[in-house]
Design a protein around this motif. Structure first.
Motif, mmCIF file in Angstrom:
data_model
loop_
_atom_site.group_PDB
_atom_site.id
_atom_site.type_symbol
_atom_site.label_atom_id
_atom_site.label_comp_id
_atom_site.label_asym_id
_atom_site.label_seq_id
_atom_site.Cartn_x
_atom_site.Cartn_y
_atom_site.Cartn_z
ATOM 1 N N ALA A 35 30.364 41.109 26.806
ATOM 2 C CA ALA A 35 30.584 40.733 27.926
ATOM 3 C C ALA A 35 30.668 39.811 28.387
ATOM 4 C CB ALA A 35 30.582 42.014 28.922
ATOM 5 N N VAL A 36 31.324 38.454 28.626
ATOM 6 C CA VAL A 36 31.718 37.556 28.905
ATOM 7 C C VAL A 36 31.581 37.270 29.954
ATOM 8 C CG1 VAL A 36 32.209 35.297 28.413
ATOM 9 C CG2 VAL A 36 31.487 37.291 26.318
ATOM 10 N N ALA A 37 31.005 36.360 30.719
ATOM 11 C CA ALA A 37 30.757 36.011 32.049
ATOM 12 C C ALA A 37 32.485 35.467 32.370
ATOM 13 C CB ALA A 37 29.404 35.324 32.957
ATOM 14 N N ALA A 38 33.375 35.163 33.386
ATOM 15 C CA ALA A 38 34.583 34.833 33.537
ATOM 16 C C ALA A 38 34.705 35.150 35.137
ATOM 17 C CB ALA A 38 35.457 35.518 32.956
ATOM 18 N N ARG A 39 35.691 33.614 34.738
ATOM 19 C CA ARG A 39 36.290 33.691 36.549
ATOM 20 C C ARG A 39 37.519 33.759 36.422
ATOM 21 N NH1 ARG A 39 37.476 29.482 39.399
ATOM 22 N NH2 ARG A 39 36.908 27.968 37.713
ATOM 23 N N LEU A 40 37.971 34.192 37.765
ATOM 24 C CA LEU A 40 39.677 33.894 37.732
ATOM 25 C C LEU A 40 40.632 33.302 37.875
ATOM 26 C CD1 LEU A 40 42.103 36.263 37.085
ATOM 27 C CD2 LEU A 40 41.718 37.255 39.550
ATOM 28 N N ILE A 41 41.136 32.474 37.379
ATOM 29 C CA ILE A 41 41.701 31.636 37.918
ATOM 30 C C ILE A 41 43.310 32.106 38.956
ATOM 31 C CG2 ILE A 41 43.170 29.706 37.598
ATOM 32 C CD1 ILE A 41 41.573 29.363 34.974
ATOM 33 N N PRO A 69 39.791 41.560 39.884
ATOM 34 C CA PRO A 69 39.015 40.745 40.433
ATOM 35 C C PRO A 69 39.966 39.761 40.713
ATOM 36 C CG PRO A 69 39.148 39.961 38.273
ATOM 37 C CD PRO A 69 39.451 41.057 37.950
ATOM 38 N N GLN A 70 39.587 39.672 42.129
ATOM 39 C CA GLN A 70 40.232 38.678 42.784
ATOM 40 C C GLN A 70 40.084 36.942 42.436
ATOM 41 O OE1 GLN A 70 42.178 39.592 45.448
ATOM 42 N NE2 GLN A 70 41.312 41.314 44.663
ATOM 43 N N PRO A 71 41.170 36.621 42.671
ATOM 44 C CA PRO A 71 40.922 34.482 41.763
ATOM 45 C C PRO A 71 39.244 34.086 42.793
ATOM 46 C CG PRO A 71 43.358 34.783 43.168
ATOM 47 C CD PRO A 71 42.327 36.478 43.367
ATOM 48 N N GLY A 72 38.842 33.522 41.761
ATOM 49 C CA GLY A 72 37.603 33.490 41.983
ATOM 50 C C GLY A 72 36.377 33.944 41.936
ATOM 51 N N GLU A 73 36.931 35.304 42.368
ATOM 52 C CA GLU A 73 35.817 35.970 42.211
ATOM 53 C C GLU A 73 34.990 36.435 40.559
ATOM 54 O OE1 GLU A 73 36.664 40.222 44.514
ATOM 55 O OE2 GLU A 73 36.386 40.549 42.406
ATOM 56 N N GLU A 74 33.699 36.693 40.419
ATOM 57 C CA GLU A 74 32.327 37.025 39.570
ATOM 58 C C GLU A 74 33.258 37.843 38.721
ATOM 59 O OE1 GLU A 74 28.771 37.095 38.318
ATOM 60 O OE2 GLU A 74 29.053 38.497 40.005
#
Ligand SMILES: Nc1ncnc2c1ncn2[C@@H]1O[C@H](COP(=O)(O)OP(=O)(O)OP(=O)(O)O)[C@@H](O)[C@H]1O
Length: 378
Positions: free
Chosen positions: A318-324, A356-361
């Motif tokens: 898995a790769v870390a991502a941030r929801l835009i 995820p929610q926007p901005g959330e890990e």
């Protein structure tokens, strides 16, 4: 004497062969078509898929006889077409607009190709009425002028007119483009059903890859006036020859990077956003990645899983991502995610899954066996 039944033939040469077709463009020194070669088999539905200006309409107009090629030849059922005007060619034609004869009623429009072939009134009207019904135009509308019908129904009359004489080849230059979603779906479903039942051979020009894929046996991706890649819709979608074909055949992520190693048919890529992607299959000799080469990783949005979890909780790769942003689109949610340093990715997930929610890990897990790596052109 009784007329011969008008039915599609069952034997003989291919309905359409285009050999080495060249056609100069409007602008000096340009080619609308440059060495286009294709063959449409009996009963086949073949779509020319390409962006605006790719040469789709020019190809259709050449086959219809409205344009003449400067090079190459066109054969319909093995017969050279060079000296045949459009009305002597064994074709049916529907363009983006229905282009019905405004002064004729619906039935006379649909019967026109039979009248032009000398069929008597009673028989041609009977056949035209039957074909109109197949296309969903009830007898009650037969004596109306086309203008009294909705645009979608006018298109159905145009389809009936183009098919009533069972031509060797049905030419469709994006007749779905001007229709709205539901009308488009319904006309496409009727076309698919009728062409199967009646054995029509179809050459179709389109920009919408989803509709083209649903309808077609094969697709030819036209680019710069040439057949860039040919294959079944699934083959083109899963194994596009390059990122351009990938983008023309459906939504995709195109991530730039560099090939670090290639071993046993898989490669390791360092993406420009700093992430490493390993286990990527190497496909085909053309554009195959070699160590050190700049490349583009192509992955479809449905092959990217997203979860509102830190990477460690999601799994090993898995790769870390941030929801835009996340947008609801019927059966799926379309997510835009930031990855690595400055990287961006689109994921399509079925609705109803935890997101995820926007901005959330968040994290992504991508199915890299379904991704493709293409070496960038030198
Ligand atoms: N009659 C013509 N003679 C010569 N060149 C033409 C002719 N019609 C169009 N062209 C040129 O040929 C190229 C391809 O145009 P064409 O209309 O076939 O594209 P297309 O793939 O059908 O695009 P669209 O999806 O926008 O309809 C364009 O550069 C266009 O200017």
């Amino acid at each position: 004497m009784a007329q011969q039944p008008v039915t599609a033939g069952t034997a003989g040469p291919a309905p359409l062969v285009m050999e080495g077709i060249g056609k100069a463009g409007h602008a000096e020194g340009t080619q609308a078509l440059a060495w286009l070669e294709l063959q449409v088999e009996r009963g086949e539905f073949l779509t020319l898929l390409g962006p605006s200006g790719a040469g789709k309409s020019v190809a259709i107009e050449l086959v219809a006889g409205f344009l003449q090629p400067e090079a190459g030849r066109i054969l319909i059922k093995g017969e050279r077409q060079a000296r045949l005007p459009p009305w002597r060619r064994d074709i049916g034609l529907v363009l983006e607009q229905p282009d019905l004869f405004p002064e004729m009623d619906v039935l006379s429009n649909a019967a026109f190709p039979l009248e032009a072939r000398g069929m008597g009134r009673a028989e041609r009207e009977e056949r035209a009425a039957a074909m109109l019904e197949r296309w969903g135009i009830p007898p009650a509308l037969a004596r109306l002028r086309p203008a009294a019908l909705s645009p979608a129904r006018q298109m159905r009359v145009a389809m009936a007119r183009a098919t009533v004489h069972a031509p060797a080849l049905l030419l469709l230059d994006d007749p779905f483009r001007a229709l709205d979603g539901a009308e488009r779906e319904s006309l496409a479903a009727d076309l698919a059903r009728l062409r199967q039942a009646l054995g029509w051979t179809v050459l179709h020009a389109a920009r919408d890859p989803v509709l083209a894929s649903v309808l077609s046996d094969r697709m030819v991706v036209l680019q710069g006036g040439r057949a860039h890649q040919t294959g079944t819709p699934q083959a083109l979608y899963e194994n596009p020859a390059d990122p351009v074909v990938a983008a023309l055949t459906g939504p995709c992520n195109r991530l730039p990077g560099r090939v670090l190693s290639v071993e046993d048919g898989v490669c390791l890529v360092r993406l420009d956003c700093g992430l490493e992607a390993t286990g990527l299959p190497v496909t085909g000799p053309e554009g195959s990645p070699v160590p050190g080469a700049n490349c583009t990783l192509v992955i479809r949005p449905e092959h990217v899983a997203v979860a509102p979890l830190p990477p460690a909780a999601m799994g090993e790769d898995a790769v870390a991502a941030r929801l835009i942003e996340a947008r609801f689109a019927g059966g799926e949610v379309r997510l835009r995610l930031a990855i690595g340093e400055g990287g961006e990715l689109v994921a399509h997930r079925p609705t109803g899954l935890p997101l995820p929610q926007p901005g959330e890990e968040a994290s992504i897990a991508w199915n890299l066996s379904a991704a493709r790596v293409h070496r960038d052109p030198a």
